[in-house]
Structures are given as structure tokens and as C-alpha cells.
Design a protein around this motif. Structure first.
Motif, PDB file in Angstrom:
ATOM      1  N   LYS A  11       1.188  -5.112  10.839  1.00 49.32           N
ATOM      2  CA  LYS A  11       1.043  -5.541  12.237  1.00 49.32           C
ATOM      3  C   LYS A  11       2.103  -6.544  12.679  1.00 49.32           C
ATOM      4  O   LYS A  11       2.543  -6.523  13.816  1.00 49.32           O
ATOM      5  N   PHE A  12       2.473  -7.445  11.809  1.00 42.90           N
ATOM      6  CA  PHE A  12       3.378  -8.535  12.180  1.00 42.90           C
ATOM      7  C   PHE A  12       4.741  -8.343  11.521  1.00 42.90           C
ATOM      8  O   PHE A  12       4.890  -7.582  10.575  1.00 42.90           O
ATOM      9  N   HIS A  13       5.738  -9.069  11.988  1.00 41.79           N
ATOM     10  CA  HIS A  13       7.080  -9.018  11.410  1.00 41.79           C
ATOM     11  C   HIS A  13       7.158 -10.034  10.278  1.00 41.79           C
ATOM     12  O   HIS A  13       7.892 -11.024  10.355  1.00 41.79           O
ATOM     13  N   SER A  14       6.381  -9.762   9.238  1.00 45.07           N
ATOM     14  CA  SER A  14       6.294 -10.682   8.104  1.00 45.07           C
ATOM     15  C   SER A  14       6.441  -9.924   6.795  1.00 45.07           C
ATOM     16  O   SER A  14       5.991  -8.779   6.664  1.00 45.07           O
ATOM     17  N   VAL A  15       7.054 -10.598   5.848  1.00 45.40           N
ATOM     18  CA  VAL A  15       7.216 -10.077   4.498  1.00 45.40           C
ATOM     19  C   VAL A  15       6.650 -11.134   3.561  1.00 45.40           C
ATOM     20  O   VAL A  15       6.941 -12.325   3.702  1.00 45.40           O
ATOM     21  N   TYR A  16       5.816 -10.709   2.618  1.00 46.03           N
ATOM     22  CA  TYR A  16       5.158 -11.638   1.696  1.00 46.03           C
ATOM     23  C   TYR A  16       5.655 -11.400   0.276  1.00 46.03           C
ATOM     24  O   TYR A  16       5.847 -10.270  -0.143  1.00 46.03           O
ATOM     25  N   ILE A  51       5.672 -16.548   2.599  1.00 46.81           N
ATOM     26  CA  ILE A  51       5.690 -15.692   3.783  1.00 46.81           C
ATOM     27  C   ILE A  51       7.000 -15.903   4.526  1.00 46.81           C
ATOM     28  O   ILE A  51       7.361 -17.038   4.853  1.00 46.81           O
ATOM     29  N   ILE A  52       7.713 -14.810   4.776  1.00 46.41           N
ATOM     30  CA  ILE A  52       8.952 -14.841   5.552  1.00 46.41           C
ATOM     31  C   ILE A  52       8.690 -14.072   6.839  1.00 46.41           C
ATOM     32  O   ILE A  52       8.340 -12.888   6.802  1.00 46.41           O
ATOM     33  N   LYS A  58      12.298  -7.029   8.205  1.00 42.38           N
ATOM     34  CA  LYS A  58      11.330  -5.933   8.136  1.00 42.38           C
ATOM     35  C   LYS A  58      11.996  -4.601   8.502  1.00 42.38           C
ATOM     36  O   LYS A  58      11.776  -3.590   7.836  1.00 42.38           O
ATOM     37  N   GLU A  59      12.833  -4.601   9.527  1.00 42.08           N
ATOM     38  CA  GLU A  59      13.530  -3.379   9.931  1.00 42.08           C
ATOM     39  C   GLU A  59      14.543  -2.937   8.869  1.00 42.08           C
ATOM     40  O   GLU A  59      14.658  -1.742   8.571  1.00 42.08           O
ATOM     41  N   ASP A  60      15.271  -3.884   8.288  1.00 42.02           N
ATOM     42  CA  ASP A  60      16.238  -3.555   7.234  1.00 42.02           C
ATOM     43  C   ASP A  60      15.539  -2.969   6.009  1.00 42.02           C
ATOM     44  O   ASP A  60      16.036  -2.023   5.388  1.00 42.02           O
ATOM     45  N   LEU A  61      14.385  -3.522   5.666  1.00 43.52           N
ATOM     46  CA  LEU A  61      13.632  -3.014   4.520  1.00 43.52           C
ATOM     47  C   LEU A  61      13.128  -1.595   4.777  1.00 43.52           C
ATOM     48  O   LEU A  61      13.129  -0.756   3.876  1.00 43.52           O
ATOM     49  N   ILE A  63      14.591   0.691   6.444  1.00 42.08           N
ATOM     50  CA  ILE A  63      15.730   1.584   6.224  1.00 42.08           C
ATOM     51  C   ILE A  63      15.870   1.922   4.742  1.00 42.08           C
ATOM     52  O   ILE A  63      16.242   3.037   4.372  1.00 42.08           O
ATOM     53  N   LEU A  64      15.530   0.967   3.879  1.00 42.79           N
ATOM     54  CA  LEU A  64      15.599   1.170   2.431  1.00 42.79           C
ATOM     55  C   LEU A  64      14.364   1.868   1.867  1.00 42.79           C
ATOM     56  O   LEU A  64      14.269   2.105   0.667  1.00 42.79           O
ATOM     57  N   GLY A  65      13.384   2.173   2.717  1.00 38.23           N
ATOM     58  CA  GLY A  65      12.157   2.840   2.262  1.00 38.23           C
ATOM     59  C   GLY A  65      11.075   1.880   1.827  1.00 38.23           C
ATOM     60  O   GLY A  65      10.079   2.286   1.240  1.00 38.23           O
ATOM     61  N   ILE A  66      11.254   0.594   2.100  1.00 42.29           N
ATOM     62  CA  ILE A  66      10.257  -0.414   1.729  1.00 42.29           C
ATOM     63  C   ILE A  66       9.455  -0.726   2.982  1.00 42.29           C
ATOM     64  O   ILE A  66       9.907  -1.445   3.871  1.00 42.29           O
ATOM     65  N   THR A  67       8.279  -0.143   3.056  1.00 43.36           N
ATOM     66  CA  THR A  67       7.437  -0.193   4.246  1.00 43.36           C
ATOM     67  C   THR A  67       6.047  -0.706   3.888  1.00 43.36           C
ATOM     68  O   THR A  67       5.730  -0.844   2.702  1.00 43.36           O
ATOM     69  N   PRO A  68       5.201  -0.960   4.898  1.00 46.86           N
ATOM     70  CA  PRO A  68       3.809  -1.310   4.581  1.00 46.86           C
ATOM     71  C   PRO A  68       3.192  -0.209   3.712  1.00 46.86           C
ATOM     72  O   PRO A  68       3.533   0.969   3.847  1.00 46.86           O
TER      73      PRO A  68
END
Length: 192
Positions: A11-16, A51-52, A58-61, A63-68
Motif C-alpha cells: 500500500k505504501f512507498h516503503s521498504v522494510y 523502514i525506508i 520501490k519503483e526501481d525494485l 523493475i528488478l522483480g522485487i515486489t510485494p
């Protein structure tokens, strides 16, 4: 670390990043030039979490296939050669298990593609490696990528720790390198 101990919020633009070794979280924050703020602890939250908040990350990840919900789908990323050793070290630090005697280690993943990519890499390094599978209680497949042998774990350790600096889990390095020290001692005694 993100591939193993990370989470991309849906939901949010966060990476943990969650990791028992808080020192590693501090290193991640330092490299990302982020403020080091840990999530607050609650009754059920026992692992430190960094938490970042970053839409760009999030968008760059993605592209690399790292998604929720990446656990079952993350591909083995296309990593430039000079970073492969660090990447594998991070994977082992995150989802790796190393036997306390130093003869066996594995990395656990829910992604078949990731497991096959890691296996291919280990084999390219001439390590004795294999994949085993089992079904989780929820019905998902679990893949374990193993490296076994008193000669193969020291070889892996030399590969991934040669230029590591201080970027690793101390306990896992200790277990992976204990046979390196033993082999060097035996070699020294035989020559003398």
C-alpha cells in the motif's frame, strides 16, 4: 538483504528490512544514506526492522522483480560480476543456515527461479551443491539450496568474504570459515 530479509509494502512507498543483527540494519541505513530509525517493538514484533520510505526505491525494485509478496516469485537477479560475492553473502546472512560444525549450509527460499539461479551460481564456482524441496504447512513449495563438504564450505567462504570488509553476519562467517582455519593449520603442519 532485501531479497531475503526485506519486504516491499503493497500500500505504501516503503521498504522494510528485518534482521536480528541490528548492526547490519545500521550498515544498510548508512549505505542508503537513510536516517536510522527502527520500527517500534510490540507484543508480536521481536525482530528489529528498518523502514525506508521511498517511492523511487520501490519503483526501481519492481523493475528488478522485487515486489510485494516476493517470497514465491523473486527471480535470481542479474547481478554484475563484481557484486555477486557480496550478493551471495547477503543472501546467506539473510536466509542462510550454517551448521555449527561447518560442514553443511543452505539457503531457504519459496522461489523456484531464485533457487535454480543460486544453484547454477554455486555450480559455476565448482561447489558441491544441490536443491531439496518440501511442502510448507500452507501448501507452498520450499526450496533449500545446499552446499556440503569440508572442502566446499571453506571454498565458498573464501569467495564471499575475500573483500567483505565488515559487511557480514559475524556468526555465519565464523561457522563458514572454521574449516578454512583448520585446513591452513593442517597444511602448515604437513610442510613443517
Amino acid at each position: 538483504m532485501l531479497v531475503t530479509d526485506g519486504h516491499v509494502n503493497k500500500k505504501f512507498h516503503s521498504v522494510y528490512f528485518s534482521q536480528k543483527d541490528e548492526r547490519i540494519l545500521q550498515l544498510i541505513a548508512k549505505y542508503l544514506e537513510a536516517d536510522y530509525v527502527l520500527a517500534s517493538y510490540g507484543k508480536t514484533k521481536t525482530t528489529p526492522t528498518l523502514i525506508i520510505n521511498s517511492k523511487i526505491m520501490k519503483e526501481d525494485l519492481a523493475i528488478l522483480g522485487i515486489t510485494p509478496n516476493k517470497s514465491l516469485t523473486v527471480p535470481f537477479p542479474n547481478i554484475p560480476e563484481e557484486y555477486l560475492f557480496s550478493f551471495v553473502r547477503g543472501v546467506i546472512d539473510g536466509d542462510g543456515w550454517v551448521q555449527n560444525k561447518g560442514y553443511v549450509m543452505n539457503v531457504t527460499t519459496g522461489s523456484e527461479d531464485f533457487a535454480k539461479g543460486l544453484l547454477a551460481l554455486y555450480k559455476s564456482w565448482k561447489l558441491r551443491a544441490e536443491i531439496t524441496t518440501e511442502c510448507s504447512q500452507k501448501g507452498s513449495m520450499i526450496y533449500r539450496v545446499w552446499v556440503k563438504g569440508k572442502d566446499d564450505l571453506p571454498k565458498l567462504a573464501k569467495i564471499i568474504y575475500e573483500h567483505a570488509g565488515d559487511n557480514y553476519n559475524y556468526c555465519k562467517k565464523e561457522r563458514l570459515t572454521q574449516r578454512v582455519k583448520e585446513k591452513e593449520t593442517i597444511y602448515y603442519v604437513e610442510i613443517s
